[in-house]
Design a protein around this motif. Structure first.
Motif, short mmCIF file in Angstrom:
data_model
loop_
_atom_site.label_atom_id
_atom_site.label_comp_id
_atom_site.label_asym_id
_atom_site.label_seq_id
_atom_site.Cartn_x
_atom_site.Cartn_y
_atom_site.Cartn_z
N GLN A 8 0.83 -1.20 0.00
CA GLN A 8 0.00 0.00 0.00
C GLN A 8 0.87 1.25 0.00
O GLN A 8 0.58 2.22 -0.71
N ARG A 12 1.11 4.16 -2.98
CA ARG A 12 0.90 5.59 -2.73
C ARG A 12 2.08 6.42 -3.22
O ARG A 12 1.91 7.57 -3.61
N TYR A 15 1.35 6.17 -7.06
CA TYR A 15 0.08 6.80 -7.39
C TYR A 15 -0.45 7.54 -6.16
O TYR A 15 -1.36 7.07 -5.48
N PRO A 17 -2.59 9.96 -3.76
CA PRO A 17 -3.99 10.38 -3.88
C PRO A 17 -4.11 11.82 -4.37
O PRO A 17 -3.34 12.69 -3.95
N THR A 18 -5.06 12.02 -5.26
CA THR A 18 -5.29 13.37 -5.80
C THR A 18 -6.74 13.78 -5.53
O THR A 18 -7.61 12.96 -5.26
N ASP A 29 -7.28 9.19 0.01
CA ASP A 29 -8.07 8.90 -1.17
C ASP A 29 -9.47 9.49 -1.02
O ASP A 29 -10.01 9.63 0.08
N HIS A 30 -10.08 9.82 -2.16
CA HIS A 30 -11.46 10.28 -2.24
C HIS A 30 -11.67 11.59 -1.47
O HIS A 30 -12.73 11.81 -0.88
N ASP A 103 -16.19 6.62 -8.34
CA ASP A 103 -15.44 6.85 -7.10
C ASP A 103 -16.01 8.01 -6.27
O ASP A 103 -15.79 8.07 -5.06
#
Length: 244
Positions: A8, A12, A15, A17-18, A29-30, A103
């Protein structure tokens, strides 16, 4: 567990979180970045008791209504919304509804559950506004089902995704007057005969992405009340407000 944590962390790093509505980096995330959060019109505590539209002032009494709900009869018992349908809220709704941004349903359902407040009570059945099967095939998913599943999961309430059904296709309502919307939706929504036993004598929480005139929610509430629902409340991600 340790391997999962390492993987995990690696993901991160590759990728990060945006923001839901821009490319800015966020902590989780989100989430929304500070700029997009500020551009998202969350509805506060002073709201119309039937649709959740914001009301002016800080001391709104229980049962106070907005101008729309004073002039248009609402067959449901209570209503709330998380956002005013403008600015970043509009982008979020359209992304979820037409942009394959499933999402968005995860944080949106959290906001909706928070907005529902004391409207919720144990045993209330969560049910989404249905799409006609032809539109569902074109869109590939029903955004109200995603929101309803999220609200039910966050509140611990039972969820019935097919409690209601569209018995005929209806035209796209964007750009139509309130009277045209109500005529188009008249008798277009019915209770699924296989689920009618879950309605009689119970309370239902209707879920939809956005309320404009209230025609769709009116049609759905009418179907539920005719099937014997003791009470119906409505909860939407956004509420369209005149002049907003």
């Amino acid at each position: 567990m340790r391997l999962a944590s390492v993987l995990q962390t690696a993901l991160r790093l590759v990728y990060p979180p945006t923001c839901l509505t821009c490319d800015a980096l966020v902590e989780a995330d989100h989430g929304l970045c500070g700029t997009c959060w500020g551009a998202t019109p969350f509805i506060g505590a002073s709201v119309c008791g039937l649709c959740g539209a914001p009301l002016p002032g800080d001391h709104v009494a229980a049962g106070d209504l907005c101008d729309d709900c004073l002039t248009t009869e609402r067959p449901w018992d209570a209503g709330r919304a998380a956002l005013v349908y403008r600015d970043n809220a509009r982008r979020l709704v359209l992304g979820l509804k037409h942009g394959d941004r499933m999402d968005i349903a995860r944080p949106a359902s959290l906001w909706m559950a928070g907005a529902a407040g004391d409207m919720l009570h144990p045993g209330m059945l969560v049910a989404p506004i249905p799409l006609h099967w032809r539109r569902r095939i074109r869109r590939r998913y029903n955004q109200s089902v995603l929101l309803g599943r999220g609200v039910a999961g966050r509140t611990g309430l039972p969820f019935c995704p097919d409690l209601l059904q569209r018995n005929r296709p209806t035209p796209v309502l964007d750009g139509k007057s309130p009277d045209e919307r109500f005529r188009a939706l008249h008798d277009a929504v019915t209770v699924n005969p296989r689920r009618a036993g879950r309605v009689a004598g119970g309370s239902v929480l209707l879920i939809d992405d956005v309320m404009t005139s209230g025609a769709t929610l009116t049609a759905a509430t009418g179907a539920l009340k005719r099937a014997g629902a003791a009470s119906v409340s409505v909860l939407t991600l956004a509420r369209a407000v005149k002049g907003a």
